[in-house]
Write a protein that holds these residues in place. Sequence first.
Motif, PDB file in Angstrom:
ATOM      1  N   ILE A   1       0.864  -1.180   0.000  1.00 25.82           N
ATOM      2  CA  ILE A   1       0.000   0.000   0.000  1.00 25.82           C
ATOM      3  C   ILE A   1       0.901   1.231   0.000  1.00 25.82           C
ATOM      4  O   ILE A   1       1.844   1.295   0.791  1.00 25.82           O
ATOM      5  CB  ILE A   1      -0.878   0.037   1.269  1.00 25.82           C
ATOM      6  N   LEU A   2       0.613   2.173  -0.840  1.00 23.57           N
ATOM      7  CA  LEU A   2       1.409   3.402  -0.852  1.00 23.57           C
ATOM      8  C   LEU A   2       1.173   4.177   0.434  1.00 23.57           C
ATOM      9  O   LEU A   2       0.032   4.248   0.925  1.00 23.57           O
ATOM     10  CB  LEU A   2       1.039   4.262  -2.052  1.00 23.57           C
ATOM     11  N   PRO A   3       2.217   4.779   1.015  1.00 25.19           N
ATOM     12  CA  PRO A   3       2.069   5.511   2.282  1.00 25.19           C
ATOM     13  C   PRO A   3       0.989   6.586   2.239  1.00 25.19           C
ATOM     14  O   PRO A   3       0.296   6.809   3.229  1.00 25.19           O
ATOM     15  CB  PRO A   3       3.448   6.131   2.509  1.00 25.19           C
ATOM     16  N   GLU A   4       0.807   7.226   1.093  1.00 23.13           N
ATOM     17  CA  GLU A   4      -0.197   8.289   1.006  1.00 23.13           C
ATOM     18  C   GLU A   4      -1.630   7.753   0.922  1.00 23.13           C
ATOM     19  O   GLU A   4      -2.591   8.514   0.989  1.00 23.13           O
ATOM     20  CB  GLU A   4       0.092   9.246  -0.162  1.00 23.13           C
ATOM     21  N   GLN A   5      -1.786   6.438   0.812  1.00 21.78           N
ATOM     22  CA  GLN A   5      -3.115   5.842   0.745  1.00 21.78           C
ATOM     23  C   GLN A   5      -3.679   5.471   2.115  1.00 21.78           C
ATOM     24  O   GLN A   5      -4.811   4.998   2.198  1.00 21.78           O
ATOM     25  CB  GLN A   5      -3.088   4.573  -0.120  1.00 21.78           C
ATOM     26  N   ILE A   6      -2.910   5.693   3.170  1.00 24.66           N
ATOM     27  CA  ILE A   6      -3.347   5.253   4.482  1.00 24.66           C
ATOM     28  C   ILE A   6      -2.926   6.252   5.560  1.00 24.66           C
ATOM     29  O   ILE A   6      -1.836   6.813   5.491  1.00 24.66           O
ATOM     30  CB  ILE A   6      -2.788   3.840   4.792  1.00 24.66           C
ATOM     31  N   ASP A   7      -3.815   6.477   6.498  1.00 20.34           N
ATOM     32  CA  ASP A   7      -3.497   7.303   7.664  1.00 20.34           C
ATOM     33  C   ASP A   7      -3.057   6.366   8.779  1.00 20.34           C
ATOM     34  O   ASP A   7      -3.851   5.524   9.220  1.00 20.34           O
ATOM     35  CB  ASP A   7      -4.712   8.111   8.125  1.00 20.34           C
ATOM     36  N   ILE A   8      -1.839   6.534   9.212  1.00 20.28           N
ATOM     37  CA  ILE A   8      -1.296   5.668  10.255  1.00 20.28           C
ATOM     38  C   ILE A   8      -1.265   6.450  11.564  1.00 20.28           C
ATOM     39  O   ILE A   8      -0.723   7.553  11.611  1.00 20.28           O
ATOM     40  CB  ILE A   8       0.110   5.171   9.872  1.00 20.28           C
ATOM     41  N   PRO A   9      -1.836   5.878  12.611  1.00 28.19           N
ATOM     42  CA  PRO A   9      -1.832   6.572  13.907  1.00 28.19           C
ATOM     43  C   PRO A   9      -0.404   6.869  14.374  1.00 28.19           C
ATOM     44  O   PRO A   9       0.509   6.063  14.149  1.00 28.19           O
ATOM     45  CB  PRO A   9      -2.508   5.574  14.852  1.00 28.19           C
ATOM     46  N   PRO A  10      -0.198   8.006  15.021  1.00 25.95           N
ATOM     47  CA  PRO A  10       1.144   8.387  15.466  1.00 25.95           C
ATOM     48  C   PRO A  10       1.834   7.336  16.345  1.00 25.95           C
ATOM     49  O   PRO A  10       3.026   7.098  16.201  1.00 25.95           O
ATOM     50  CB  PRO A  10       0.917   9.687  16.242  1.00 25.95           C
ATOM     51  N   PHE A  11       1.094   6.675  17.238  1.00 26.92           N
ATOM     52  CA  PHE A  11       1.737   5.689  18.111  1.00 26.92           C
ATOM     53  C   PHE A  11       2.271   4.499  17.316  1.00 26.92           C
ATOM     54  O   PHE A  11       3.269   3.885  17.701  1.00 26.92           O
ATOM     55  CB  PHE A  11       0.787   5.223  19.234  1.00 26.92           C
TER      56      PHE A  11
END
Length: 118
Positions: free
Chosen positions: A88-98
Amino acid sequence: MDHITVKEYVMVYFHTLTGEHNHLDTDFLKKLYDIVDAKFKKNLRAFYFVHPTFRSKVSTWFFTTFSVSGLKEKVHHIENLQQLFTCILPEQIDIPPFVLEYDTRVNSPYYTTQSSGL
């Protein structure tokens, strides 16, 4: 979710920082699979299980081997975010800060080794 699942889609589950006090039941995937409508199951291309523990790997193996064997090839255990980003491209997903913080702390030696070509 109907507008998402009319075509192939993937699900990402972050198991990051899960321990004895907040782990999933061993039959979590079975419960989830049983309540999800067939139209959502049909177009699921992959289920990415990020930062799995030994216990979660065993649970998903048992579930996909003995309960829903057709799901086995869709479940992928992902050890780090770099591995996820090959799917998955990094810009396709919101990853929680933790999750980002954990991955950087635990996997930074791996990233350093990989980038230096060792």
